[in-house]
Design an enzyme around this catalytic site. Structure first.
Site, short mmCIF file in Angstrom:
data_model
loop_
_atom_site.label_atom_id
_atom_site.label_comp_id
_atom_site.label_asym_id
_atom_site.label_seq_id
_atom_site.Cartn_x
_atom_site.Cartn_y
_atom_site.Cartn_z
CE LYS A 8 -54.05 29.34 -25.55
NZ LYS A 8 -54.35 30.54 -24.76
CB CYS B 160 -53.44 37.73 -24.29
SG CYS B 160 -53.10 38.54 -22.72
C1 LIG Z 1 -51.27 32.53 -15.30
C2 LIG Z 1 -51.77 32.41 -16.72
C3 LIG Z 1 -51.06 33.01 -17.76
C4 LIG Z 1 -51.49 32.89 -19.07
N1 LIG Z 1 -50.72 33.40 -20.08
C5 LIG Z 1 -51.06 33.14 -21.38
C6 LIG Z 1 -50.18 33.47 -22.45
O1 LIG Z 1 -49.05 33.92 -22.25
N2 LIG Z 1 -50.62 33.23 -23.71
C7 LIG Z 1 -51.85 32.67 -23.99
O2 LIG Z 1 -52.19 32.46 -25.15
N3 LIG Z 1 -52.69 32.34 -22.99
C8 LIG Z 1 -52.31 32.54 -21.70
N4 LIG Z 1 -53.11 32.10 -20.69
C9 LIG Z 1 -54.36 31.38 -21.02
C10 LIG Z 1 -54.09 29.86 -21.13
O3 LIG Z 1 -53.18 29.58 -22.16
C11 LIG Z 1 -55.40 29.10 -21.38
O4 LIG Z 1 -55.92 29.52 -22.62
C12 LIG Z 1 -56.45 29.34 -20.29
O5 LIG Z 1 -55.89 29.24 -19.00
C13 LIG Z 1 -57.60 28.35 -20.41
O6 LIG Z 1 -57.14 27.02 -20.30
P1 LIG Z 1 -57.28 26.17 -18.91
O7 LIG Z 1 -58.74 26.25 -18.51
O8 LIG Z 1 -56.86 24.78 -19.26
O9 LIG Z 1 -56.42 26.84 -17.91
C14 LIG Z 1 -52.70 32.21 -19.36
C15 LIG Z 1 -53.41 31.61 -18.32
C16 LIG Z 1 -52.95 31.70 -17.01
C17 LIG Z 1 -53.73 31.02 -15.91
#
Ligand SMILES: Cc1cc2nc3c(=O)[nH]c(=O)nc-3n(C[C@H](O)[C@H](O)[C@H](O)COP(=O)(O)O)c2cc1C
Length: 343
Positions: free
Chosen positions: A140, A101
């Site tokens: 992660k 994050c």
């Molecule tokens: C609204 C939102 C909140 C997120 N919160 C977290 C989180 O709490 N912890 C984390 O490791 N990643 C968080 N992420 C990142 C996602 O876990 C993921 O790594 C990222 O969206 C890329 O994957 P995607 O392209 O499939 O969305 C968040 C993403 C979004 C969109």
């Protein structure tokens, strides 16, 4: 070399990503109606909140959600170990450390993606959690941060953390810029580098590697599984969640017949009835259902009726059934209009 982890075989081929303000218990309940086998993550929870906060509020989940992973944010081994133990005691079956994050608030706390700069500290954290719990402890992370963005930096990070006992690495396949980009931009602007994740898997074939970032469909996930052990889907799971209705069959080879939208709606009405009351905001549950009909007939009627009927404090779950009724009427009207047109 450290001994083989007893958890290595437990990696599940598909997971829904941790997402703050999205993957709360209501969302996970909905997702579990769609898929029995996909691993579901909580939102990231700060270690302090788990150890010192209102645990019931933070950690409670419905037994019907099944096995879920608790994602923790933090950088202090002793407190992380304590938080992990509490989480496992609460019923979580995997503990995941957030090293991805990039938000300012998280950086100020010195955890999240900024920890990519401190692999030895992450190793200490993982070691402490590993010693505290018997469930898988996973990490992660990103490909890199700022100038530390070469493959070799990530490989070094993984080697150090692996030696501490991490059971799986979930790689968000892009770097993060810690200064200058917002968290949202950091999920879109840095280019995806899937090849770096594939290389990691090739070079460490005995290590469970999960890929994340930009994967939108189960077909894409199945393709990724030719290269890595598991796939994590984030945003595409929220919008629209019905994508996951095929997951058990398509990804896990299960014989389960996918749940229909109508069945799902009825189950969610029963679920909402457990929480409904004069002070409860039904939208906490229904916001995840707004896109249920996305891309098919009735989508607009459903969205409008659900949004209007469930707004405000104390709305009744009956509003969800009313929205279903309005949707079915709209679908019938559309069908009749099409038949007239083609006649
Ligand atoms: C609204 C939102 C909140 C997120 N919160 C977290 C989180 O709490 N912890 C984390 O490791 N990643 C968080 N992420 C990142 C996602 O876990 C993921 O790594 C990222 O969206 C890329 O994957 P995607 O392209 O499939 O969305 C968040 C993403 C979004 C969109």
């Amino acid at each position: 070399m450290r001994p083989e982890s007893p958890h290595r075989g437990t990696t599940r081929a598909l997971s829904v990503a941790p997402m703050i303000d999205r993957t709360d218990r209501h969302f996970r309940f909905l997702m579990r109606r769609l898929t029995q086998h996909t691993l579901l993550y909580t939102e990231m929870v700060n270690m302090n909140a788990i150890v010192r906060g209102d645990r019931g509020h933070i950690l409670d989940f419905d037994p019907e959600e099944g096995a879920n992973a608790l994602q923790i944010g933090g950088d202090a081994p002793t407190m992380l170990a304590e938080a992990a133990k509490i989480g496992v005691g609460w019923g979580y079956t995997e503990i995941n450390l957030n090293v991805g994050c990039p938000s300012n608030r998280v950086q100020a706390g010195c955890f999240g993606a900024v920890l990519m700069r401190r692999p030895e500290q992450v190793a200490r954290c993982v070691e402490a959690m590993r010693a505290a719990v018997t469930v898988p402890v996973t990490v992660k992370h990103r490909i890199g941060v700022d100038e530390l963005d070469h493959y070799d930096h990530m490989r070094h990070f993984v080697d150090v953390v692996l030696a501490a006992g991490a059971d799986r690495f979930t790689v968000h396949a892009r770097k993060a810029w810690l200064n200058g980009l917002s968290p949202k931009e950091n999920r879109n602007v840095p280019p995806l580098r899937y090849d770096d994740v594939y290389r990691l898997k090739r070079e460490l074939p005995h290590v469970a590697i999960e890929i994340n970032g930009g994967i939108k469909t189960l077909d894409q996930a199945a393709k990724q599984l030719e290269q890595v052990d598991a796939v994590m889907i984030g945003r595409a799971a929220v919008d629209p969640p019905m994508v996951f209705a095929q997951a058990d069959q398509r990804i896990f080879g299960a014989e389960r017949t996918p749940i229909t939208r109508v069945e799902l709606v009825h189950q969610m009405v029963d679920y909402a009835a457990r929480f409904a009351g004069p002070t409860f905001k039904l939208t906490h549950i229904t916001r995840d259902m707004l896109t249920l009909y996305a891309g098919i007939s009735g989508a607009r009627a459903w969205k409008r009726a659900l949004a209007e009927g469930t707004s405000g404090v104390g709305a009744s779950p009956q509003a969800i059934l009313n929205a279903l009724h309005a949707t079915e009427q709209a679908q019938e009207q559309q069908l009749a209009a099409q038949q007239t047109y083609t006649r």
